[in-house]
Design an enzyme around this catalytic site. Structure first.
Site, PDB file in Angstrom:
ATOM      1  N   ASN A 109      -6.650   1.128   6.112  1.00 60.96           N
ATOM      2  CA  ASN A 109      -6.380  -0.123   5.372  1.00 60.96           C
ATOM      3  C   ASN A 109      -6.598  -1.382   6.214  1.00 60.96           C
ATOM      4  OD1 ASN A 109      -5.529  -0.180   2.580  1.00 60.96           O
ATOM      5  ND2 ASN A 109      -3.866   1.186   3.180  1.00 60.96           N
ATOM      6  N   ARG A 152      -7.097  -4.833   7.561  1.00 68.19           N
ATOM      7  CA  ARG A 152      -6.879  -6.175   7.007  1.00 68.19           C
ATOM      8  C   ARG A 152      -7.175  -7.232   8.058  1.00 68.19           C
ATOM      9  NH1 ARG A 152      -3.781  -4.854   2.106  1.00 68.19           N
ATOM     10  NH2 ARG A 152      -5.169  -3.135   1.612  1.00 68.19           N
ATOM     11  N   ALA A 177       0.829  -1.207   0.000  1.00 66.29           N
ATOM     12  CA  ALA A 177       0.000   0.000   0.000  1.00 66.29           C
ATOM     13  C   ALA A 177       0.867   1.263   0.000  1.00 66.29           C
ATOM     14  CB  ALA A 177      -0.928  -0.012   1.217  1.00 66.29           C
ATOM     15  N   ASP A 216      -5.114   3.398  -2.877  1.00 65.66           N
ATOM     16  CA  ASP A 216      -3.780   3.984  -2.847  1.00 65.66           C
ATOM     17  C   ASP A 216      -3.682   5.131  -3.851  1.00 65.66           C
ATOM     18  OD1 ASP A 216      -3.095   2.025  -0.980  1.00 65.66           O
ATOM     19  OD2 ASP A 216      -2.498   0.621  -2.554  1.00 65.66           O
ATOM     20  N   ARG A 260       4.074 -13.915   4.186  1.00 69.10           N
ATOM     21  CA  ARG A 260       4.658 -12.724   4.784  1.00 69.10           C
ATOM     22  C   ARG A 260       4.948 -12.901   6.271  1.00 69.10           C
ATOM     23  NH1 ARG A 260      -0.176  -8.339   4.321  1.00 69.10           N
ATOM     24  NH2 ARG A 260       1.566  -6.887   4.411  1.00 69.10           N
TER      25      ARG A 260
END
Ligand SMILES: Nc1ncnc2c1ncn2[C@@H]1O[C@H](COP(=O)(O)OP(=O)(O)O)[C@@H](O)[C@H]1O
Ligand SMILES: Nc1ncnc2c1ncn2[C@@H]1O[C@H](COP(=O)(O)OP(=O)(O)O)[C@@H](O)[C@H]1O
Ligand SMILES: Nc1ncnc2c1ncn2[C@@H]1O[C@H](COP(=O)(O)OP(=O)(O)O)[C@@H](O)[C@H]1O
Ligand SMILES: Nc1ncnc2c1ncn2[C@@H]1O[C@H](COP(=O)(O)OP(=O)(O)O)[C@@H](O)[C@H]1O
Ligand SMILES: Nc1ncnc2c1ncn2[C@@H]1O[C@H](COP(=O)(O)OP(=O)(O)O)[C@@H](O)[C@H]1O
Ligand SMILES: Nc1ncnc2c1ncn2[C@@H]1O[C@H](COP(=O)(O)OP(=O)(O)O)[C@@H](O)[C@H]1O
Lengths: 314, 314, 314, 314, 314, 314
Positions: free
Chosen positions: A165, A167, A35, A256, A105
C-alpha cells in the site's frame, strides 16, 4: 478469538454528495475508511472472525468507527482510546474524473500508536496477522509497532500477510523502499500491485522483477500484471486471469477487497490459485458498488458469483 | 481600503443535520466559522468595509472559507495561503441541550501564523484593528503576531478593539490571564463578557471588578451584567439594558454579533451608549436564526428592529 | 455473558422527514424499534452487558436491526433467523400533535417465536431477565415462550423484571388483564405506568390499587403517580419525585429509558430509591432528543446530570 | 366511464436513495407500484380514460396510492377500503447490478379481494378489461375474483387483455401453469414475454410453442423473441422489430409500459402491427427514466418519438 | 480594473434533484445561470480579472447571483439594482435524455436594461468587451444598450468579442439574422457554432459560408465544424481539431467555457491557434462535471490537461 | 357537479429548507399555493365536492398544480390552459420570525383570465360560488371575470361567498376599497378579518364599523375581533369565541382554513354559529402543521377535535 488480526489507522471520511465539489458543498457524506479495517470488514462479511485495533481519539469520529466496525461483526475489543489526540479525518472529491484526497491525519491518535498498544496473547491466538505499508509511514513509533507485532506473530507461529500500500504522500520513495522491503522480508504473504512493485523495485521489466521477489521467503501475489494476478514462488509463477468488469462505480477499496478474498481463501484451506480467484472476484465486486467497505460482498453473494463465473469459463 | 481589519483562525465547521448526533449521522452540514471572520461578515452586512486575513491551507476547506467571505463582501486580499498545513476543522453537536465542540486545529495552517504575515500598510489604512484572545492561545508565534499587529496599529493611530474570547480548551487559566490582561492593556476597546471577566480577574464581585477595569486605558464594555451591558470608563459606568428575546434558535455567534454591532456604531461616530444599543440588537438577532455568521443581519433589518424597539421602549 | 437478557419483537420503523405526513412524503426515515431492544440498548449505553434476542426475518430489515444492536454493544448471538416470515414493520407519523402508528406485524417472524427459541444456559447466566407485556399479546406461542423463559429464570435464580406495556391494539382488555396479571405474579419487579395500572386493575383510586399490588410477590414500581414514581412493597410505599423537563422533543421511549435506568441501578447494587432516581433521569433524558433508542444517554452523561440534579435539589 | 378497467394489488414501495443498500440506509424513497395500476397510469398519460380498483388498507399507504392514481387521472372510484388489513408493502434494492425485492404482502388487504368487490356495471361500461397473472396467485378468493371479472366482461362483450406476469415467489410453477393457461383461454389478448412463455409451456423452441398458442382463441403478442415482438394469430405470425435503446436507467415497468402502449393502440383502432409499434416505443421510453410508472410517457412525447423513429427507419 | 468586461441577463435556475421531473419533485436545486456570467466566472477561474454587470431585481434571487459571482472573484461593482422588477428565473429538466427549459424572464429586471446602465469608464478600462446575441433579443432597450456598449468599446480601442448564442425562443429568425449580423459587423472576434451559423446564414454548405464570414472585419472562430474549430480570417482558414471526450455529464455551458478559454488565450497574448486549443480544452472540461458554471476549471487543472494532451498528441 | 365552485390564481411556491434563507439555499421546497385552491382543498378534505379553476400555463408548474389538486379530489375539469403565459411563482422565506414573499406573477397566465373562461353551466350547478379579493387585483380583465362570475351565480340562485384577502402589494388602498366594497355588496357571505376591515373601512372602532357592515345585504363574518369571530347581521351580532392554540407551526393558510370550515358548515345546513365554530377549529388546525393547504385536516380529525372541545367547554 479472531482468525485474522489486523491493525492500523482508520479515519473519518468526508465526501460531497450529488456530484458536487468539497468547496461548493453545503452537506457532506460522513463515513470512515482505513485499509486494514476495510480488510477486516471484508473478512467478516465473508464469514470469518476478524479483529481490528488501532488508536482512536475519544471523539465522535472514533466512536463512530468503533460502532460501525462492531456492527459489521469485527472484534474491536483491543481498540486503544486516546484522550489526548483526535481521530484522523480525510476528505475526498472527484473532479473531471480524478480523485483527490485531503488528509487531517498528522498528529492523529493513530500516529501515536506504540508497541505497548499490542496485546501479544491476542495476536498469538490468530491464524494470520495482516499489516500494511501505511502504518510504518505514519511515524517512527508506528513503524516500531509494526515490527513488534510481526515479531510477536512469528514467535507464536502466526502467518504474516503484508500489503505494501505505497503512499508517497506519507514518506519519500527512498525511505519507503527500504522499510517496505525489510517488512516484506518478514512476511509469509506479500501482496503488492504491479505498478507499486515497479516503484518499490525501481524496475519496470517483469522478467527482472521476478528474481527479486524470489529473494523473499514470502509467497508474493502480484496484482494487475496485465489482467493477471501472478503467484510468485521460488518453485515458479502461476498466472490467474481476472475477468474485467465494466459498470465500475467506485474503484476505491478494490485492493482491500482483493486482500480480504485472498486471506479468506487461505483460511478455508484452499490452494493458492483458488484463493486468488476468490480474491479477484471479491476485488471486482467491491468496485461495482459505492463505498470503500460498504461495497464488500457477503459470502453468499461472492459464492454465487464464483459459481456463475465457473459456468461461464467452462 | 477596509474600515476594520481583523485576523485570526477560521476553520471548516461540520454539524449533524436533522437533530442527529455526529456519531450517528451519515451526512453533515459543512460550513465554516471563526470569531474574527464572524465579526468581519457582521460588519460587512451592516454596510462597512471589513477585511479579514489569516493563514488558510491550500485545500478545499481553505478555498471555501475564502470564497464565502468574498461572497459576503469581506476583503480577503491579505489571506496567506499555506501549502504545508491543512486548514483547521471543528465538529459541533447538540445533545440533551448541551453543545459539544471537537477541534482538529492543532498544527493547523492558522497556528503557523507569523508576524511576517502582517501587511503594515493594510493595517495602517484601517480605522479599527480588531483582535481576539483566541489567536494568542494558538501558538507562541500567533501571540507574537497579535502583539506585532497591535504595535503596527498604535504606530499608525489605528484604534484597537479586543474581545478576550476566553477558551480554556486552548490554554490554562494562568497563562490566559497573563496574556489576555497584557493585551487588554494595549487596547482602546475591551469587550469581555461578565462570566469571562470573573474568570480572568478571579473575582466575582462586580464592585471589586470595576476598579480593576479602571486600571486599563481601554474603554471596557462588559456584556451580560444581569441583562445590562456596562460601559466602564474612568469617568464612570453606564448601564445599557438589553431586551431579552425568546425564540432563541442558536446562541452561537451572539458575542461576535455584539462586537460587529458595537464597531459599526463606532464607525458611524455614534455615542458609546447608542453603539452598545446597536450591539445589543445585532447580538440578539444573530441568535434568532441558524448559523454562526449566516444569521448576521443586514443594516436594513437591524435599523428596522432598532426603530421598532425605540417605539416599544417609549 | 449478559447481565440482563431480554427478548421480544423488534421492527423496522418508518417515519416522514421534515414534518410531513406519511401520505405526502416522498422519502421516509428508516430506523427500528421494540420495547425490549430499546431497554437493551439503554443498558448497554449505561455500561452493562445486555443481550437481546427474538425472531427476525432473513431480510434487510432484520439484518439492519441485528447490525445496529451489535453496533450498540448488545449481544445478539441468540437471534433466531426466520427464512419463512418477514421482519415486522411499523410506520409512525405526527399530525396536529398526535402520534399515529401503523403496524405490519401480523404474521411477522417475531409472532412465530416458540419456546424452543430459548437458550436455557443463556438465560441462566444472566442476573436479570426482562420481559414485557407486548410479547404475550403477539400470539399464543409467544405467550408460551414468555412463560417458559420465566420458568427457566426462576429455576436458575435469575430475577425477573416485567414491564406490562399494555397495547390494546394487540389484544382486548379482558385477555390482557388476565395474562398480564398472571405474569406479574411471577415477576420480581413489576414496572407499570399509573394509567396502565388503572386499566389493568379497572380501578382508578390509588388507595384501592395499592392493596392489589401487595398481593404480588414483586416489588412494584409505578410510574407517573402525579410527578412521583412509587415503589410499592408490602412494607410500604416510597414516593420518588421526578423533575419535570421541558424541551420535550420526542416522548417515545421514555418508559424504556426508565426501565433501563432502573435495571442499571439494580445491577449496581443501589438501594431501590436510588435506582428509581436513575430511572427517572434516564427516562427524562430520552425525551429530550429524537429517536426511540437513539436518544438513550451514556453513563457519563447520566452521571453528570444526576450530580447536577443533586446540587439543585440540595 | 373508463375505456379500460383493470384491478389488482398495488403496494407501497420503499427503495434506498443514493446507491445505498436497504440495510445501510437511514432514509428510503417512498412510492408505490403494482402491474395493473402501472398500466392504468400508462394509459391515462397516453390520453385514455382508465379505471383501477383493488382493496387498499385504510392506512396512509393506501391513501397515498389512491391520491397519486387520482392525480394521474386514473378513475379510483371503485377502490374497496379495507379497515381490517394493511396495504401491502415491498422493498427493493440493487446490489452489484442485481435487483432484490422483499414483500410484506401476505395477508395484505389486496389478498382479501372477493368477487363481491366487483362492480358489474363498471366493467360492463369499459371497452377492455385488463388482468394479470399476479392477482390469481395472491389467494384463492383473488383467483375467484379474476374469474368472475372475466365472466362479467364476456357477458357484456368487453374485450379481455391478459398479461401472465409470472411470479414464482407467489406460487409454484405447476399451479401457475394450470391457472394461467386456463385464464389465457378466456382472454382476447394474451401478452406473455418470451422467457415467461418458455416456463409456462415448459418448452424452449419457438417453433413448437406457436401451435400451442394457436390453441387459444386469443391473439397472442409475445415480447422479446430476439428483438422482435411477435403477433401470433391462427392466420400466421407477424414479427415487429423493436429498436433497442441504450441509456437504460431502470428496467422495471417495461412490460407494463408495453401493455399500456398496446391497449392504447387498440383503443385508437389501429391495426395490430401499429399497436405493437406503439407498445414497443412506450416500453422503451419507460426504461429511460427512473420509476415504475413515474417514467410513463405522455402521448405528446410518444408521438414525437414514433415520428422520429419513422424518419430514421425510412 | 477588469481585463474583460461583459454584461447581460443572469437568472435564477431551478432543477429537479435525483433524476425526477419538475412536475413530480418536492424539492429543487437552486442555482443561477447566464451566458455572460458563465464566461466571467470561467475567466476568473482561469486567473483573469473579469467584470460582469446587468440589472438584477432587489430580491433574494438577485442577491444570490451577486454573492456567488463575487465569491468567484468576478467584479460585480457595476450591477444595477432594480427595485421595480424581479430577477428572471428559469427551470430546467431532463426527460428521456432531452433537456427542456422554461423561462420566467419576460419583464424581468434584465429586460429593462438601458444605455444609461453602462459605465463608460469601466468599459474603457478593459482589454476586451464580451457580448452575446441573447441580450439584444430581450428588448429594444437591451439592443440599444448592446449597441451603445460596443460604441463605447470601439471609441476606447477595447476589443469586442461576440458570441451569437442564437435563441429562437426569444425572437424570430428573420429579426435575429438581421440584428446578429449587424453586431457581428462591429465585432473583433465572432464566435458562432457551426449549426448556429447555418441558421444565421440560411446556408449549410461550409464552402459557401466562408466568403460570407470574410465580409466581416472580425476574426471568426467557428465551433464544431466536424470535430474541428475553424479560425476564419481573410488570409485563410485554420482548422484546430478537438479531442472528443466521453463521460459527458452535462453539456450545458460548453460554449461559454469555450469562450472563456479563447478570451484567456487572447489575454495571455497567445497565437490564435493556441488560444483555440485552450478554448477546446476548457469547453471539454466544463461538460465533464455538473453545473453550467460550477464546472468551469481552474487554470491549474486546465494547464495540466493541456500538457497531458500535448504528450498524447506527440 | 361541485357543491362549491371557486376560481383564482394558484402559483408555484418555493421555500428554503432547514431554516436557511432563499439567498443561501442550494435547494428549495417546491409546492404551490393560492387562496381559492387552498379553500377548495380544505373543502374536499372535509368531504365536499369542490371545483377550482383558473388559467395555468402549460408548463410543469401548471401541471403540478393541476395534478395535486386532482389528487386532493378537487374537480379541475374547468382549468384553462394558457400556452402563451407562464404559471406564476412565489418565493417565501422566514427571517428573524418575519415572513417575506416575492412574487413572479406579473403577466402570469392567471392575470390573463377573461370572462370567456367561465363555464356558466358549471357555476350554475354549484350551491356556493367562492371568490376572493385577490383576483380583481390582478388585472382589469380579472376584475371583469369576477363580476361576471358573480352575475352568473346570482342569475342561477347560487350563493356567493367573498373573502376580501386584501393584498396591498397588488393594488393601492383607494382602488382596493372601492372594488372590494362593490363586490361585498354583491355577496351573500362576506368574510373579512378584523384588521383587514379596519383598512377597508378606514375605521378602527368596532362600534362604528358595524353599521357599515349592516349596509350590506351579506351576512358578515368578521375574524379576530379579540379572540372572537363575530357574525354580523342586521338582526344583531353574535360573537363566537375561538380557543387559542399554541404550538403554532405555520400561520399561513389559517384564513383559508377558516373559510373552508365555514362553507362546510353552510353545506351541512348547520346554523351560522355552529358553522363558525367549525371554521374556527379548521383554521386553528391548519396552523398546527406545516404547509398552506397540506395542513388542511380531514373531516374525521376535525370532528374528533370539535367533540373534544365540546367536552372541554362543558
Ligand atoms: N475493472 C476490474 N475488473 C475486475 N477486477 C478488478 C477490476 N479492477 C480491480 N479488480 C480486482 O481488484 C484487484 C485490486 O485492484 P487494484 O487496482 O490493484 O486495487 P487498488 O488500487 O485498490 O490496490 C485486482 O487485482 C483485481 O482482482
Ligand atoms: N437571549 C438574548 N436576548 C437578547 N440579547 C441577547 C440574548 N443573548 C445574547 N444577547 C446579546 O448578545 C450579546 C452577547 O451574548 P453572550 O451570551 O455574551 O455571547 P457569547 O457567549 O457568544 O459571547 C449579549 O450581550 C446581548 O447583547
Ligand atoms: N416530562 C418529563 N419530565 C421528566 N421525566 C419524564 C417526563 N416524561 C417522562 N419522564 C420519565 O419517564 C418515565 C416514563 O414515562 P412514561 O410517560 O410513563 O413513558 P411511556 O409512556 O413511554 O411508558 C416517567 O416515569 C419519568 O421518570
Ligand atoms: N432495451 C430495450 N430497448 C427497447 N425496448 C425495450 C428494451 N427493453 C424492453 N423494451 C420494450 O419493453 C417491452 C417489455 O420488455 P420486458 O423486458 O419483457 O419487460 P418486463 O420484464 O417488465 O415484462 C419489450 O417487448 C420492448 O418492447
Ligand atoms: N464531447 C466533446 N468533447 C470535447 N470537446 C467538446 C465536446 N462537446 C463540446 N466540446 C467543446 O465545447 C465547445 C462548444 O461546444 P458546443 O456544443 O458548441 O457548445 P454550446 O452548445 O454550449 O454552444 C466545442 O467547440 C468544443 O471545443
Ligand atoms: N392561534 C390561533 N388559535 C386558534 N385559532 C386560530 C389561531 N390563529 C388563527 N386561528 C383561526 O384562524 C382564523 C383565521 O385567522 P387569521 O389570522 O385571520 O388568518 P389569515 O391571516 O390567514 O387570514 C381565525 O379567525 C381563527 O378562527
Amino acid at each position: 478469538m479472531a482468525e485474522v488480526v489486523t491493525f492500523g489507522e482508520s479515519m473519518g471520511l468526508l465526501m460531497p454528495q450529488f456530484e458536487k465539489t468539497l468547496e461548493s458543498s453545503q452537506t457532506l457524506e460522513f463515513s470512515f475508511g482505513g485499509a486494514e479495517s476495510n480488510v477486516a470488514i471484508g473478512l467478516s462479511r465473508l464469514g470469518h472472525e476478524a479483529g481490528w485495533f488501532g488508536r482512536l481519539g475519544s471523539d465522535p469520529v472514533g466512536k463512530k468507527i468503533a460502532k460501525q466496525l462492531r456492527a459489521e461483526g469485527v472484534d474491536v475489543s483491543r481498540i486503544v482510546w486516546d484522550d489526548g489526540h483526535a481521530t484522523g479525518m480525510m476528505m475526498r472529491e472527484v473532479q473531471y474524473q480524478e480523485v483527490s484526497v485531503y488528509y487531517h491525519r498528522k498528529h492523529s491518535a493513530a500516529s501515536h500508536m506504540v508497541p505497548a498498544d499490542l496485546d501479544e496473547a491476542y495476536i498469538a491466538s490468530a491464524q494470520i496477522l495482516h499489516v500494511t505499508g501505511i502504518t510504518p509511514a505514519l511515524s517512527d513509533n508506528c513503524l516500531q509497532t509494526v515490527r513488534e507485532a510481526i515479531r510477536m506473530a512469528k514467535k507464536h507461529v502466526v502467518k504474516v500477510s503484508f500489503d505494501p500500500n505505497l503512499r508517497l504522500k506519507l514518506w519519500d520513495i527512498a525511505k519507503a523502499r527500504e522499510v517496505i522491503w525489510s517488512l516484506a522480508e518478514e512476511a509469509d504473504y506479500f501482496l503488492p500491485g504491479f505498478d507499486e512493485l515497479k516503484l518499490l523495485l525501481d524496475e519496470s521489466d517483469w522478467e527482472r522483477m521476478r528474481p527479486r521477489l524470489n529473494e523473499l521467503d514470502a509467497i508474493s501475489v502480484v496484482k494487475g500484471v496485465e489482467r493477471n494476478t501472478c503467484i510468485v514462488q521460488r518453485s515458479g509463477v502461476t498466472s490467474v486471469p481476472f475477468m474485467n468488469v465494466d459498470n465500475v462505480v467506485d474503484t476505491i477499496g478494490a485492493g482491500d477487497g482483493f486482500c480480504a478474498g485472498f486471506l479468506s481463501g487461505l483460511l478455508r484451506g484452499w490452494p493458492l490459485e483458488k484463493a486468488v480467484q476468490l480474491a479477484n472476484v471479491n476485488g471486482a465486486m467491491v468496485i461495482q458498488m459505492k463505498g470503500d467497505w460498504e461495497a464488500a460482498p457477503t459470502w453468499e453473494l461472492v459464492k454465487r458469483r464464483m459459481e456463475n463465473q465457473a459456468h461461464i469459463e467452462r
